[in-house]
Write a protein that holds these residues in place. Structure first.
Motif, mmCIF file in Angstrom:
data_model
loop_
_atom_site.group_PDB
_atom_site.id
_atom_site.type_symbol
_atom_site.label_atom_id
_atom_site.label_comp_id
_atom_site.label_asym_id
_atom_site.label_seq_id
_atom_site.Cartn_x
_atom_site.Cartn_y
_atom_site.Cartn_z
ATOM 1 N N LEU A 2 1.223 -1.154 -0.066
ATOM 2 C CA LEU A 2 -0.149 -0.187 -0.141
ATOM 3 C C LEU A 2 0.783 2.061 -0.169
ATOM 4 C CD1 LEU A 2 -2.782 -1.453 2.700
ATOM 5 C CD2 LEU A 2 -3.052 -1.043 0.007
ATOM 6 N N VAL A 3 1.598 1.421 0.919
ATOM 7 C CA VAL A 3 3.018 2.532 1.261
ATOM 8 C C VAL A 3 3.438 2.995 -0.207
ATOM 9 C CG1 VAL A 3 4.683 3.395 1.895
ATOM 10 C CG2 VAL A 3 2.908 2.519 3.615
ATOM 11 N N ILE A 58 -3.807 5.692 -6.108
ATOM 12 C CA ILE A 58 -5.427 5.905 -5.509
ATOM 13 C C ILE A 58 -5.397 7.352 -5.553
ATOM 14 C CG2 ILE A 58 -6.819 6.317 -3.038
ATOM 15 C CD1 ILE A 58 -4.297 4.050 -1.967
ATOM 16 N N SER A 59 -3.871 7.989 -5.712
ATOM 17 C CA SER A 59 -3.836 10.011 -5.418
ATOM 18 C C SER A 59 -2.886 9.890 -6.170
ATOM 19 C CB SER A 59 -4.721 10.213 -4.252
ATOM 20 O OG SER A 59 -5.228 11.803 -4.342
ATOM 21 N N GLU A 112 -0.275 10.448 0.228
ATOM 22 C CA GLU A 112 1.679 10.150 1.124
ATOM 23 C C GLU A 112 1.482 9.166 1.857
ATOM 24 O OE1 GLU A 112 4.304 13.906 2.484
ATOM 25 O OE2 GLU A 112 3.804 14.317 0.577
ATOM 26 N N LEU A 113 1.489 7.891 1.874
ATOM 27 C CA LEU A 113 1.928 6.981 2.997
ATOM 28 C C LEU A 113 3.230 6.452 3.490
ATOM 29 C CD1 LEU A 113 -0.940 4.355 1.688
ATOM 30 C CD2 LEU A 113 -1.290 6.255 3.518
ATOM 31 N N SER A 129 -0.432 9.083 7.236
ATOM 32 C CA SER A 129 -0.753 9.826 5.773
ATOM 33 C C SER A 129 -0.836 10.836 5.822
ATOM 34 C CB SER A 129 -2.540 8.990 5.302
ATOM 35 O OG SER A 129 -3.290 9.706 6.770
ATOM 36 N N ASN A 130 -0.764 11.470 4.949
ATOM 37 C CA ASN A 130 -0.736 12.948 4.368
ATOM 38 C C ASN A 130 -1.005 13.357 3.214
ATOM 39 O OD1 ASN A 130 -0.389 15.613 5.392
ATOM 40 N ND2 ASN A 130 1.552 15.645 3.577
ATOM 41 N N HIS A 131 -2.647 14.055 2.575
ATOM 42 C CA HIS A 131 -1.890 14.690 1.428
ATOM 43 C C HIS A 131 -2.888 16.714 1.621
ATOM 44 C CE1 HIS A 131 -4.285 15.825 -2.077
ATOM 45 N NE2 HIS A 131 -4.278 13.837 -2.493
ATOM 46 N N PRO A 132 -1.858 17.375 0.768
ATOM 47 C CA PRO A 132 -2.198 18.424 0.800
ATOM 48 C C PRO A 132 -3.004 18.965 0.720
ATOM 49 C CG PRO A 132 -1.338 17.893 -1.511
ATOM 50 C CD PRO A 132 -1.176 16.796 -0.614
#
Length: 338
Positions: free
Chosen positions: A98-99, A105-106, A110-111, A124-127
């Motif tokens: 997954l990482v 996925i997108s 960030e995983l 996890s992080n997403h701007p």
């Protein structure tokens, strides 16, 4: 333009429609036609999902919308990663899949996986989390919990869940869904896993299918990246790949195969943040991973096939790409087979 998996967006659109939003409501929130959102052949813009989820949050304040979406979404929500994870040997291998492939996925997701003796966690992080106040992050975290429990058949994996935002509805809903303490307004979005669960075997583990899925996901990521590239850079990548099939690994040959001068090819590569040598190295890396899966190919022969002057040069290059030696990589593969 950054993009998101269509399977992810389709699940959110279906949820919006089932709650009574019209096609026009969804289109107005997303900023694009529903025909594009529901087309399985496209990857919509990345901000589409948080915009629709934000609209749902406004329409239904205080309702556990994010958990409902995660509960109802098909496992295609993760763009094919779920099918790959179920063939992993154990939970740790599934997490690493997954990482490593979260961009399927997108684009900007960030995983990270951090492991110590006392704790293991997925961060996890997403701007674009600010667009919907972290609701999309809730959907993703809730879906991972469901993936591990229902799809991989490994219950009771987690110790706690954390979010960097405030709760959007009564906290009892979160606790009921996750089954563990849920913390809010902390520094990171994370799923904290019981370390002893990392070695839990997955019932459908199959090393051949797992290796196939990894190769397939690499191909998907290349397709996603290629779709965004200008035609000149695509031509250089294609030339590098075709040269590799013929056993040719040098920068001048890339330019010649793409009908460019070396100087022009170097300029185009530099304008897009890469070099001709990096293009050569990338096709070498993909080819090396393929060749190492067959134990009949000794390391020296692989080095020769990839155009290296000696085995030592290949070992150094492979370690730079992957963080491990070719022999260590092969041992890992063989261990999975055992």
């Amino acid at each position: 333009m950054t993009t998101v998996s269509n399977g992810t967006v389709m699940s959110v659109v279906a949820s919006a429609l089932s709650r009574g939003l019209s096609f026009k409501d969804v289109q107005d929130a997303a900023g694009i036609e529903c025909s594009t959102l529901m087309n399985p052949e496209t990857r919509p813009p990345e901000d589409v999902m948080p915009k629709i989820v934000a609209q749902l949050g406004e329409r239904f304040p205080g309702e556990p919308i994010t958990l409902d979406i995660a509960r109802a979404a098909p496992f295609s929500f993760f763009g094919g990663l779920a099918d790959g994870a179920r063939y992993a040997d154990d939970l740790s291998a599934a997490i690493n899949l997954l990482v490593k492939n979260c961009s399927v996925i997108s684009d900007q997701l960030e995983l990270a996986f951090h492991e110590s003796e006392s704790e293991a966690k997925i961060i996890s992080n997403h701007p674009m989390n600010h667009i919907d106040g972290g609701r999309s992050a809730e959907i993703g975290s809730a879906f991972i919990v469901r993936l591990f429990t229902e799809f991989l058949g490994i219950p009771d994996c987690f110790e706690r869940i954390t979010f960097s935002h405030a709760p959007h509805f009564d906290e009892r809903h979160y606790t009921d869904y996750f089954g563990v303490p849920v913390e809010f307004n902390v520094d990171e979005i994370s799923l904290v896993i019981k370390p002893e669960k990392l070695n839990a075997r997955i019932k459908q583990a199959n090393v051949d299918l797992f290796n196939y899925v990894q190769t397939h996901l690499s191909g998907i990521k290349k397709q996603i990246a290629a779709a965004k590239e200008p035609k000149e850079l695509k031509a250089l990548r294609k030339a590098a790949a075709e040269n590799a099939e013929a056993g040719v690994f040098n920068t001048a040959s890339i330019a010649a195969a793409a009908n460019m001068s070396v100087r022009t090819a170097q300029r185009i590569a530099a304008e897009h943040g890469t070099t001709l040598q990096a293009l050569v190295d990338k096709v070498r890396e993909y080819r090396a991973l393929e060749l190492l899966q067959d134990n009949r190919n000794d390391i020296g022969s692989i080095a020769f096939l990839l155009g290296y002057s000696d085995e030592r040069a290949f070992r150094r290059a492979f370690q730079r790409w992957s963080g491990q030696t070719p022999s260590d990589y092969r041992r890992q593969l063989n261990k999975q087979i055992e």
